[in-house]
Design an enzyme around this catalytic site. Structure first.
Site, short mmCIF file in Angstrom:
data_model
loop_
_atom_site.label_atom_id
_atom_site.label_comp_id
_atom_site.label_asym_id
_atom_site.label_seq_id
_atom_site.Cartn_x
_atom_site.Cartn_y
_atom_site.Cartn_z
N GLY A 1 -4.11 -4.40 -4.39
CA GLY A 1 -5.11 -3.44 -4.83
C GLY A 1 -4.39 -2.16 -5.20
N LYS B 1 2.26 2.19 -5.05
CA LYS B 1 2.95 1.69 -6.25
C LYS B 1 2.11 1.89 -7.50
CE LYS B 1 3.31 -2.39 -4.43
NZ LYS B 1 2.86 -2.12 -3.04
N ARG C 1 -10.28 -2.81 4.95
CA ARG C 1 -9.91 -2.77 6.38
C ARG C 1 -9.15 -1.48 6.70
NH1 ARG C 1 -6.63 -8.32 7.03
NH2 ARG C 1 -5.96 -7.74 4.95
N VAL D 1 2.77 14.29 -4.15
CA VAL D 1 2.12 15.27 -3.27
C VAL D 1 0.58 15.23 -3.37
CG1 VAL D 1 4.09 16.85 -3.12
CG2 VAL D 1 2.49 17.08 -5.04
N ASP E 1 0.81 -1.23 0.00
CA ASP E 1 0.00 0.00 0.00
C ASP E 1 0.84 1.27 0.00
OD1 ASP E 1 -2.24 -1.72 0.29
OD2 ASP E 1 -1.91 -1.77 2.45
P1 IMP Z 1 -2.39 -12.85 1.91
O1 IMP Z 1 -1.44 -12.32 0.90
O2 IMP Z 1 -3.83 -12.62 1.55
O3 IMP Z 1 -2.11 -14.28 2.27
O4 IMP Z 1 -2.18 -12.01 3.28
C1 IMP Z 1 -0.99 -12.11 4.05
C2 IMP Z 1 -0.63 -10.75 4.67
O5 IMP Z 1 -0.24 -9.86 3.63
C3 IMP Z 1 -1.78 -10.07 5.40
O6 IMP Z 1 -1.25 -9.34 6.49
C4 IMP Z 1 -2.35 -9.11 4.37
O7 IMP Z 1 -3.01 -8.02 4.97
C5 IMP Z 1 -1.06 -8.69 3.68
N1 IMP Z 1 -1.26 -8.25 2.28
C6 IMP Z 1 -1.45 -9.03 1.20
N2 IMP Z 1 -1.57 -8.29 0.09
C7 IMP Z 1 -1.41 -7.01 0.47
C8 IMP Z 1 -1.40 -5.77 -0.24
O8 IMP Z 1 -1.51 -5.71 -1.47
N3 IMP Z 1 -1.21 -4.66 0.51
C9 IMP Z 1 -1.01 -4.71 1.85
N4 IMP Z 1 -1.01 -5.84 2.55
C10 IMP Z 1 -1.22 -6.99 1.88
#
Ligand code: IMP
Length: 436
Positions: A40, A16, A304, A415, A13
């Protein structure tokens, strides 16, 4: 020819999507190489906000080729939904724009269910996954039980693999995870339907990239998640299941490391994290709340609320080492405009010792106390500034201080969320890294 990798330096997040979208103007091909629709990537173009989960952010430029490499795990239902949505908004009209690796693994319905059921069973100790089936899909890949796009195009082979998988997954779901199993025929029909729509996009992405490189084309490799979510180098076990570091671009796209010109790391001017795991600079007070509100820190995939805190230099220094970074893109500088004073974590203290790097295991990092430097804020709106020299002196000092502490050039300062709300100090497609 320049082949550039864009990587997140924190826990995902970092912004990128915006940086990739911005630099895509100078690239010919954009490649996703790991992760899946746990990502995302938010891109704001004109009045439109587009959130991409699987299709590379390059999709918003009609003439750029978008690749989904072998290292990505693909949920075909999500991919098709994303394609339809993009087409509705006037993008992605040409079938030639997308190429999906025949070796990319598929996320199956049982992966999603297992992901959610396992988290439920872990209770307090859960990882906080996105519930998209990412971990179980990568597990099957490593266990050599996964189903790839290539398999989907051969109906008989697909049926056999699916049958073999369900003979293991159904008892596991029903007996160990106290959930429901799946019907073979229902999944078979559903996925054969996806194959019908997607087969024209499937091919050998490694060969395609190699040919493009030989023709002198510029390639942009778009990382997902962030360095500290890497399955080897992140805050294990609170990580995702793929290699999010720059090395993952080579294995996940099928190219050799000698082909990479530069690696640019993206970091927020502060820090956020979603899901569980250590976060030394996390602020559980009104300052953290202010960062969340002003930065609109809510997950692009799951919605979230993100945990928020000050910038963490040891975290960034680790990312620089692990990725061999040649430059930093510093995002969301405007979010800090409201603060009287700003803190920078320069090291950690743990059991009387000082740490300049991120210690392993996660349990130690969990107990580290951040050591802060406090600097005065600039208290001025930055959104309309386009040149570094026009930033308020204290904002410039902040950027220069990050450069000094990390010994790495900040090539870009963001910015605001729009493409144009950017101060580009060095374009990596035009000028190579500064010699030290
Ligand atoms: P998973 O990739 O769904 O298995 O999640 C594993 C961990 O990576 C969790 O803490 C998610 O919140 C985090 N996570 C997975 N993809 C992202 C992302 O694109 N941005 C931020 N956190 C992520």
């Amino acid at each position: 020819m320049a082949n550039i990798i864009i990587i997140g330096m924190q826990w995902g997040d970092e912004g990128k999507g915006k940086i990739v979208d911005l630099l895509t103007e100078f690239a010919d091909v954009v490649v996703r190489f790991q992760g899946g629709n746990n990502a995302g990537h938010t891109v704001v173009v004109g009045q439109q906000t587009v959130i991409l989960h699987l299709i590379p952010s390059g999709a918003l430029y009609p003439e750029k080729k978008c690749l989904i490499g072998n290292g990505v795990v693909v949920d075909p239902q999500v991919l098709l939904g994303e394609m339809d949505e993009l087409q509705k908004r006037g993008y992605f009209k040409n079938d030639d724009q997308l190429l999906i690796s025949e070796d990319a693994h598929l996320i199956m319905p049982y992966h999603r269910r297992m992901d959610v059921a396992r988290e439920r069973m872990k209770g307090e100790g859960k990882i906080g996954t996105t519930g998209r089936g990412i971990g179980p899909a990568y597990e099957d890949k490593a266990a050599r039980e996964g189903i790839r796009f290539g398999d989907l195009l051969d109906e008989e082979a697909f049926r056999e693999k699916l049958k073999a998988n369900l003979s293991v997954k159904n008892p596991c779901l029903e007996t160990c995870l106290h959930d429901k199993g799946f019907d073979l025929e229902a999944i078979f029909q559903e996925y054969i339907g996806y194959a019908g729509r997607l087969k024209k996009y499937v091919g050998n992405t490694s060969v395609f990239i190699d040919r493009q490189m030989k023709q002198g084309r510029h390639i942009l490799f778009e990382g997902a998640q962030g360095t500290h979510l890497d399955v080897d180098h992140g805050t294990y076990p609170f990580v995702t299941s793929s290699n999010t570091v720059a090395g993952g671009a080579c294995t996940g796209a099928g190219i050799g490391p000698t082909k990479i010109s530069e690696v640019i790391g993206v970091s927020k001017a502060y820090t956020t994290r979603v899901g569980g795991g250590p976060f030394p600079t996390e602020l559980k007070d009104e300052v953290g709340e202010k960062l969340r509100e002003r930065g609109r820190e809510f997950g692009a995939t799951t919605g979230r609320p993100r945990r928020c805190g000050w910038v963490d230099i040891p975290l960034l220094k680790d990312a620089i080492r692990l990725n061999g970074l040649t430059g930093i893109a510093l995002t969301k500088m405007d979010v800090l405009s409201e603060f009287e004073t700003i803190r920078i974590c320069t090291s950690y203290r743990y059991q009387g010792q000082r740490y300049e790097e991120v210690p392993s295991p996660a349990k130690v990092l969990q107990e580290c106390q951040p050591v802060y430097e406090e600097i005065p804020g600039w208290k001025a709106e930055l959104k309309n500034i386009r040149n570094f020299e026009d930033l308020p002196p204290r904002a410039r000092d902040y950027v220069r201080h990050v450069e000094e502490l990390t010994d790495t050039e900040v090539i870009l300062v963001s910015v605001g969320e729009r493409r144009e709300e950017t101060i580009l100090r060095r374009n990596p497609f035009r000028h190579g890294p500064r010699k030290s």
